[in-house]
Design a protein around this motif. Structure first.
Motif, PDB file in Angstrom:
ATOM      1  N   TYR A   1      47.404  31.398   0.546  1.00 41.27           N
ATOM      2  CA  TYR A   1      47.104  31.145  -0.872  1.00 41.27           C
ATOM      3  C   TYR A   1      46.836  29.651  -1.094  1.00 41.27           C
ATOM      4  CZ  TYR A   1      48.613  29.283  -5.365  1.00 41.27           C
ATOM      5  OH  TYR A   1      48.704  28.512  -6.488  1.00 41.27           O
ATOM      6  N   VAL A   2      47.697  28.794  -0.526  1.00 40.09           N
ATOM      7  CA  VAL A   2      47.559  27.344  -0.755  1.00 40.09           C
ATOM      8  C   VAL A   2      46.279  26.809  -0.117  1.00 40.09           C
ATOM      9  CG1 VAL A   2      48.548  25.071  -0.205  1.00 40.09           C
ATOM     10  CG2 VAL A   2      50.031  26.916  -1.032  1.00 40.09           C
ATOM     11  N   PHE A   3      46.053  27.134   1.162  1.00 45.83           N
ATOM     12  CA  PHE A   3      44.975  26.470   1.906  1.00 45.83           C
ATOM     13  C   PHE A   3      43.608  27.128   1.728  1.00 45.83           C
ATOM     14  CE2 PHE A   3      48.710  24.555   3.670  1.00 45.83           C
ATOM     15  CZ  PHE A   3      48.329  23.266   3.946  1.00 45.83           C
ATOM     16  N   TYR A   4      43.581  28.411   1.443  1.00 39.22           N
ATOM     17  CA  TYR A   4      42.271  29.052   1.228  1.00 39.22           C
ATOM     18  C   TYR A   4      41.631  28.506  -0.048  1.00 39.22           C
ATOM     19  CZ  TYR A   4      43.085  32.586   4.949  1.00 39.22           C
ATOM     20  OH  TYR A   4      43.306  33.244   6.146  1.00 39.22           O
ATOM     21  N   LYS A   5      42.440  28.054  -1.014  1.00 38.16           N
ATOM     22  CA  LYS A   5      41.800  27.490  -2.228  1.00 38.16           C
ATOM     23  C   LYS A   5      41.179  26.123  -1.970  1.00 38.16           C
ATOM     24  CE  LYS A   5      46.290  26.546  -4.407  1.00 38.16           C
ATOM     25  NZ  LYS A   5      46.564  25.235  -3.788  1.00 38.16           N
TER      26      LYS A   5
END
Ligand code: HEM
Length: 296
Positions: free
Chosen positions: A158-162
């Motif tokens: 969730y954090v890095f895909y954004k």
């Protein structure tokens, strides 16, 4: 002429950062500062007028960000370490200086040379995201729109895909924890504060080098050195080191494990991947002047 002036100022700033890092062994806090400036970016907001999507724009200096929980302990890096440099090279933007200090820190600590671009403009969103600004948690319950708030893999994605990143970026960038420590008095994620410590961090131990701050808990034994020991040592479960759920899951999750194993076996592969991912992180949401950026 403007770009040439900026380049000369950046080169001077790099010398000053190198001297600072060598004299204080403050590489880890400088890397974390830059990551937390970058890490507010969300590509879902990329269509909004700059700098509303956040990112590496120097906005970590705002009270809204620097005084928030995820940034506990980072103010020192701005006021005591970087402000005296900024005063000597006012032509360098804060956004650039923060990223320059981090890339230089990785290099001085023994890590790869990162193919950085400079020329960032300073900005701050008029409508900033609320804390924790999309930055990750180390311990559950994990934030974000997750199906399972106890699942570190889902949280990391969730954090890095954004940021437009993938599983390889996640594993490579997590390897930055080869340097640095966590503190009870900062994130509160460990039992060790400034006055405590492990055998690798306690006041008087040789692993502190020139560091001004004792205590805390490190991920690795030689936590001032940027190498691949985060990957080689984690399977040994040293009781004096950190392994958060967001670290140990990298050894297990099928999307992360192949990268983890490669980086443990092959430091050059880690350095190559880290340099690419760090550059990507350093440009989240940035606006460059000149638009193509300046390389040193
Ligand atoms: C993957 C998710 C991540 C989590 C959950 C995480 C969590 C944390 C936590 C809890 C601390 C301790 C802070 C303190 O108590 O002072 C820390 C420190 C640190 N983090 Fe991360 N982090 C993550 C990713 C990253 C990334 C992407 C980078 C840089 C590329 C990074 C670089 C650092 C460094 C260098 C420190 C040490 C700071 C110091 O010694 O002052 N981390 N991180």
């Amino acid at each position: 002429a403007e770009a040439a002036k900026k380049k000369a100022a950046l080169q001077k700033a790099k010398v000053l950062c190198t001297d600072l890092i060598k004299s204080k062994d403050c590489q880890a806090i400088l890397v974390r500062l830059a990551w937390h400036d970058s890490g507010t970016f969300d590509k879902a907001n990329a269509g909004k007028p700059w700098p509303e999507a956040g990112g590496a724009i120097g906005s970590i200096r705002t009270d809204h960000e620097i005084n928030a929980g995820p940034n506990a302990g980072l103010k020192k890096a701005l006021t005591q370490y970087l402000k005296p440099i900024k005063d000597k090279v006012p032509e360098v933007s804060w956004a650039d200086l923060i990223q320059l200090a981090s890339a230089t820190a990785v290099e001085v600590a023994g890590g790869p040379k990162i193919p950085m671009r400079y020329g960032r403009l300073d900005g701050a969103p008029k409508q900033p995201a609320p804390a924790p600004f999309g930055l990750p948690d180390a311990l559950p319950p994990f934030g974000g729109p997750l199906k399972n708030s106890n699942d570190p893999s889902e949280h990391l994605r969730y954090v890095f895909y954004k940021y437009g990143m993938d599983d390889k970026d996640i594993v490579a960038l997590s390897g930055a924890h080869t340097i640095g420590r966590a503190f009870k008095d900062r994130s509160g994620t460990v039992q060790e504060g400034y006055l405590g410590g492990t055998k690798y961090t306690v006041k008087g131990c040789p692993f502190l080098g020139n560091s001004e701050t004792a205590g805390g808990r490190s991920w690795t034994k030689n936590w001032l050195k940027f190498d691949n020991s985060y990957f080689t040592d984690m399977p040994d479960h040293d009781t004096h080191c950190i392994a958060f759920p967001t670290d140990t899951i990298l050894m297990i999750d099928p999307g992360f494990k192949p990268h983890f194993d490669l980086f443990a076996k092959d430091q050059a592969a880690f350095f190559a991947a880290y340099a690419q991912s760090h550059k990507k992180l350093s440009e989240q949401g940035s606006k460059f002047e000149p638009t193509e950026g300046i390389t040193l």
